[in-house]
Design a protein around this motif. Structure first.
Motif, mmCIF file in Angstrom:
data_model
loop_
_atom_site.group_PDB
_atom_site.id
_atom_site.type_symbol
_atom_site.label_atom_id
_atom_site.label_comp_id
_atom_site.label_asym_id
_atom_site.label_seq_id
_atom_site.Cartn_x
_atom_site.Cartn_y
_atom_site.Cartn_z
ATOM 1 N N LYS A 1 -24.930 -8.511 39.991
ATOM 2 C CA LYS A 1 -23.752 -7.727 39.629
ATOM 3 C C LYS A 1 -22.646 -8.619 39.076
ATOM 4 O O LYS A 1 -21.996 -8.288 38.072
ATOM 5 N N TYR A 2 -22.436 -9.775 39.710
ATOM 6 C CA TYR A 2 -21.262 -10.580 39.396
ATOM 7 C C TYR A 2 -21.520 -11.801 38.508
ATOM 8 O O TYR A 2 -20.581 -12.347 37.935
ATOM 9 N N PHE A 3 -22.768 -12.252 38.401
ATOM 10 C CA PHE A 3 -23.034 -13.492 37.680
ATOM 11 C C PHE A 3 -24.019 -13.278 36.539
ATOM 12 O O PHE A 3 -24.803 -12.325 36.540
ATOM 13 N N ASN A 4 -23.991 -14.189 35.574
ATOM 14 C CA ASN A 4 -24.990 -14.126 34.509
ATOM 15 C C ASN A 4 -26.369 -14.468 35.081
ATOM 16 O O ASN A 4 -26.482 -15.019 36.185
ATOM 17 N N PHE A 5 -27.398 -14.163 34.324
ATOM 18 C CA PHE A 5 -28.764 -14.283 34.845
ATOM 19 C C PHE A 5 -29.084 -15.692 35.324
ATOM 20 O O PHE A 5 -29.665 -15.871 36.407
ATOM 21 N N CYS A 6 -28.701 -16.699 34.544
ATOM 22 C CA CYS A 6 -29.038 -18.081 34.888
ATOM 23 C C CYS A 6 -28.411 -18.523 36.204
ATOM 24 O O CYS A 6 -28.991 -19.319 36.949
ATOM 25 N N ASP A 7 -27.217 -18.011 36.491
ATOM 26 C CA ASP A 7 -26.565 -18.325 37.766
ATOM 27 C C ASP A 7 -27.062 -17.410 38.880
ATOM 28 O O ASP A 7 -27.287 -17.856 40.009
ATOM 29 N N ALA A 8 -27.238 -16.135 38.583
ATOM 30 C CA ALA A 8 -27.646 -15.167 39.597
ATOM 31 C C ALA A 8 -29.006 -15.494 40.178
ATOM 32 O O ALA A 8 -29.241 -15.324 41.389
ATOM 33 N N ILE A 9 -29.935 -15.985 39.353
ATOM 34 C CA ILE A 9 -31.293 -16.265 39.807
ATOM 35 C C ILE A 9 -31.325 -17.404 40.820
ATOM 36 O O ILE A 9 -32.298 -17.579 41.567
ATOM 37 N N LYS A 10 -30.247 -18.187 40.893
ATOM 38 C CA LYS A 10 -30.146 -19.255 41.890
ATOM 39 C C LYS A 10 -29.639 -18.735 43.234
ATOM 40 O O LYS A 10 -29.632 -19.468 44.219
ATOM 41 N N PHE A 11 -29.174 -17.485 43.259
ATOM 42 C CA PHE A 11 -28.654 -16.840 44.468
ATOM 43 C C PHE A 11 -27.612 -17.702 45.195
ATOM 44 O O PHE A 11 -27.812 -18.122 46.337
ATOM 45 N N PRO B 1 -20.446 -26.486 40.898
ATOM 46 C CA PRO B 1 -21.869 -26.457 40.554
ATOM 47 C C PRO B 1 -22.598 -25.390 41.378
ATOM 48 O O PRO B 1 -22.422 -25.312 42.599
ATOM 49 N N ILE B 2 -23.402 -24.563 40.718
ATOM 50 C CA ILE B 2 -24.083 -23.463 41.394
ATOM 51 C C ILE B 2 -25.246 -23.986 42.228
ATOM 52 O O ILE B 2 -26.136 -24.675 41.716
ATOM 53 N N LYS B 3 -25.243 -23.643 43.517
ATOM 54 C CA LYS B 3 -26.327 -24.021 44.424
ATOM 55 C C LYS B 3 -26.721 -22.815 45.257
ATOM 56 O O LYS B 3 -25.875 -21.993 45.623
ATOM 57 N N THR B 4 -27.983 -22.720 45.589
ATOM 58 C CA THR B 4 -28.481 -21.605 46.397
ATOM 59 C C THR B 4 -27.812 -21.588 47.766
ATOM 60 O O THR B 4 -27.752 -22.599 48.457
ATOM 61 N N GLY B 5 -27.292 -20.413 48.139
ATOM 62 C CA GLY B 5 -26.733 -20.238 49.476
ATOM 63 C C GLY B 5 -25.433 -20.959 49.720
ATOM 64 O O GLY B 5 -25.042 -21.148 50.885
#
Length: 221
Positions: free
Chosen positions: A23-33, A55-59
């Motif tokens: 809902k809130y992030f683009n696909f490349c960022d969202a897929i990292k959850f 930097p985007i990191k899971t969790g």
């Protein structure tokens, strides 16, 4: 919370986690959850904007988890109500029972943590610095929720920004009202009602009205 329960809560919350990220992030960022939600998070309103300035990191951002012995987490639900903007500048943990209502601009610094059962009502602007720790049953409000008018029908109780500095430890059951400014490296004593500017660093403040209780201190996260 045991590792076993964490895994169960993550699996039960997977549909909400998937929805939130895409809902809130683009696909490349969202897929990292980057955001993980417990199944006990109520997504009451999912409008507005969520920004991660790191930097985007899971969790890296979690909501609805944690463990405080005096609360029954099975019956404590978190609430996410967003119509404005929320910015995360790094890791954040919004413990179970956390309730967030945002019509304005809410910013969480890096390494932000709420233990449990705290409410943030942001109608204008609230900013938390890095390394902030919030105890349970705290309340942050940058407005009075209802308007007060003078004889000329002018609003006399306008919202005011709340600014919490870096490495602030907020004890349990504190109330932080509009216009509050707290400096860096400050401990706020349990059950304090804070308003006004308190810019002295390395001190303990507390009471109602708030006063400096002790100076020359540091605290461990």
């Amino acid at each position: 919370m045991s590792s076993y329960l964490k895994i169960i809560y993550m699996l039960l919350g997977l549909p909400k986690t998937i929805y939130f990220n895409f809902k809130y992030f683009n696909f490349c960022d969202a897929i990292k959850f980057p955001v993980i939600l417990s199944h006990r998070v109520v997504l009451s309103k999912t409008k507005g904007t969520v920004i991660i300035e790191a930097p985007i990191k899971t969790g890296m951002i979690r909501m609805g988890f944690g463990g405080v012995r005096i609360f029954d987490r099975k019956h404590s639900r978190s609430v996410w109500y967003l119509m404005g903007r929320v910015t995360f500048k790094g890791r954040a943990s919004l413990g179970y029972g956390t309730r967030v209502s945002v019509f304005g601009d809410l910013t969480f610094g890096d390494s932000f943590a709420i233990s449990a059962q705290t409410q943030i009502v942001c109608n204008y602007k609230i900013t938390f610095g890095d390394g902030v720790l919030i105890g349970w049953d705290c309340l942050f409000m940058d407005s009075d929720a209802h308007k007060i008018l003078n004889e000329d029908k002018e609003i006399v109780n306008v919202p005011k920004e709340i600014i919490i500095g870096d490495r602030v430890w907020m004890g349990a059951a504190c109330k932080i009202t509009k216009g509050t400014v707290i400096g860096n490296d400050v401990v706020v004593a349990t059950n304090s009602c804070v308003y006004g500017k308190h810019t002295t660093s390395n001190c303990v403040i507390g009471g109602n009205p708030v006063r400096i209780i002790k100076t020359g201190i540091t605290w461990e996260i």
